[in-house]
Design a protein around this motif. Structure first.
Motif, PDB file in Angstrom:
ATOM      1  N   UNK A 264     -10.690   6.774  -6.832  1.00 59.75           N
ATOM      2  CA  UNK A 264     -11.969   7.146  -6.252  1.00 59.75           C
ATOM      3  C   UNK A 264     -11.883   7.352  -4.749  1.00 59.75           C
ATOM      4  N   UNK A 265     -12.912   7.948  -4.190  1.00 58.75           N
ATOM      5  CA  UNK A 265     -12.912   8.319  -2.770  1.00 58.75           C
ATOM      6  C   UNK A 265     -12.715   7.118  -1.852  1.00 58.75           C
ATOM      7  N   UNK A 266     -13.426   6.030  -2.112  1.00 55.93           N
ATOM      8  CA  UNK A 266     -13.287   4.838  -1.265  1.00 55.93           C
ATOM      9  C   UNK A 266     -11.895   4.246  -1.376  1.00 55.93           C
ATOM     10  N   UNK A 267     -11.311   4.318  -2.567  1.00 57.70           N
ATOM     11  CA  UNK A 267      -9.946   3.823  -2.749  1.00 57.70           C
ATOM     12  C   UNK A 267      -8.955   4.708  -1.991  1.00 57.70           C
ATOM     13  N   UNK A 268      -9.229   5.998  -1.943  1.00 57.46           N
ATOM     14  CA  UNK A 268      -8.392   6.911  -1.161  1.00 57.46           C
ATOM     15  C   UNK A 268      -8.438   6.538   0.316  1.00 57.46           C
ATOM     16  N   UNK A 269      -9.631   6.257   0.824  1.00 56.25           N
ATOM     17  CA  UNK A 269      -9.781   5.864   2.225  1.00 56.25           C
ATOM     18  C   UNK A 269      -8.987   4.594   2.523  1.00 56.25           C
ATOM     19  N   UNK A 270      -9.087   3.641   1.611  1.00 51.37           N
ATOM     20  CA  UNK A 270      -8.388   2.369   1.802  1.00 51.37           C
ATOM     21  C   UNK A 270      -6.870   2.560   1.766  1.00 51.37           C
ATOM     22  N   UNK A 271      -6.402   3.369   0.821  1.00 46.93           N
ATOM     23  CA  UNK A 271      -4.962   3.589   0.688  1.00 46.93           C
ATOM     24  C   UNK A 271      -4.403   4.279   1.923  1.00 46.93           C
ATOM     25  N   UNK A 272      -5.119   5.281   2.404  1.00 51.40           N
ATOM     26  CA  UNK A 272      -4.660   6.024   3.579  1.00 51.40           C
ATOM     27  C   UNK A 272      -4.585   5.123   4.808  1.00 51.40           C
ATOM     28  N   UNK A 273      -5.568   4.226   4.934  1.00 47.16           N
ATOM     29  CA  UNK A 273      -5.576   3.307   6.070  1.00 47.16           C
ATOM     30  C   UNK A 273      -4.438   2.298   5.966  1.00 47.16           C
ATOM     31  N   UNK A 274      -4.233   1.776   4.766  1.00 51.37           N
ATOM     32  CA  UNK A 274      -3.167   0.795   4.540  1.00 51.37           C
ATOM     33  C   UNK A 274      -1.789   1.367   4.851  1.00 51.37           C
ATOM     34  N   UNK A 275      -1.553   2.611   4.396  1.00 50.90           N
ATOM     35  CA  UNK A 275      -0.245   3.239   4.594  1.00 50.90           C
ATOM     36  C   UNK A 275      -0.112   3.921   5.945  1.00 50.90           C
TER      37      UNK A 275
END
Length: 204
Positions: free
Chosen positions: A107-118
């Motif tokens: 999902x979109x929020x998970x994409x945001x979180x993944x991009x920030x983490x990496x």
């Protein structure tokens, strides 16, 4: 009771058949084809398209996903490609290919979180309805399409895998995307313009 079981089995076969047929209808665009344009929402809420990069010579478009183990193995290499080739005129643009309704982790929020983490240094776009994913015919994550700008349009010049070493353990691996860009920059024909993309099947 036996009749209900028979009806259930027939319904299952029909469902599977329809799903298989839908998958067959997806055609991956090949080198030499005109690349479809797109205008998708980035993780920062802004729309991103090829026109967002007026000085770009081309693009490394990667269909990927949060939830695919193989896609995760390539994240650091995508970051490196972005750092090494953005200034040469070939920015990385990542697109999440999966349907969020099937996998909540995409999902979109998970994409945001993944991009920030990496620490993604490139756009990570949300393809609502998988329209662009289907236009390109991406089948797995990751699936790369190297595009070259030609006039006002874009042409596909390479499609397939980033390299031939999923585990990133072989120093002598073949760098398909990098080799293709090197050939473009030298004005030479790309020797390997298509490879089999290896990854998790796109969830449609």
């Amino acid at each position: 009771m036996e009749i209900f079981k028979l009806i259930s089995l027939l319904s299952l076969f029909l469902f599977v058949g329809c799903a298989d047929e839908a998958q067959k209808e997806i055609t991956t665009i090949e080198p030499g084809a005109t690349a479809p344009s797109f205008n998708l929402k980035n993780i920062d809420g802004q729309l991103v398209s090829p026109e967002s990069y007026p000085d770009a010579k081309g693009f490394i478009v990667v269909f990927t996903a949060n939830t695919c183990p193989i896609a995760k193995k390539y994240e650091d290499r995508l970051i490196a490609l972005g750092k090494n080739y953005n200034f040469k005129g070939y920015p990385v643009i990542a697109i999440n290919a999966n349907t969020p309704g099937l996998l909540a982790g995409d999902g979109y929020e998970k994409m945001q979180k993944r991009a920030k983490t990496k620490g993604f240094t490139f756009p990570y776009l949300y393809d609502e309805g998988q329209k662009v994913t289907d236009q390109y015919g991406a089948r797995v994550t990751p699936h790369v399409f190297l595009l070259k700008r030609e006039g006002s349009g874009l042409k596909v010049v390479y499609t397939g895998a980033i390299d031939n070493d999923i585990e990133n353990e072989n120093p002598d691996k073949t760098l398909f995307v990098e080799n293709a860009i090197t050939s473009l920059e030298a004005g030479k024909q790309i020797e390997v313009a298509s490879t089999k993309a290896i990854g998790c099947a796109v969830k449609r």
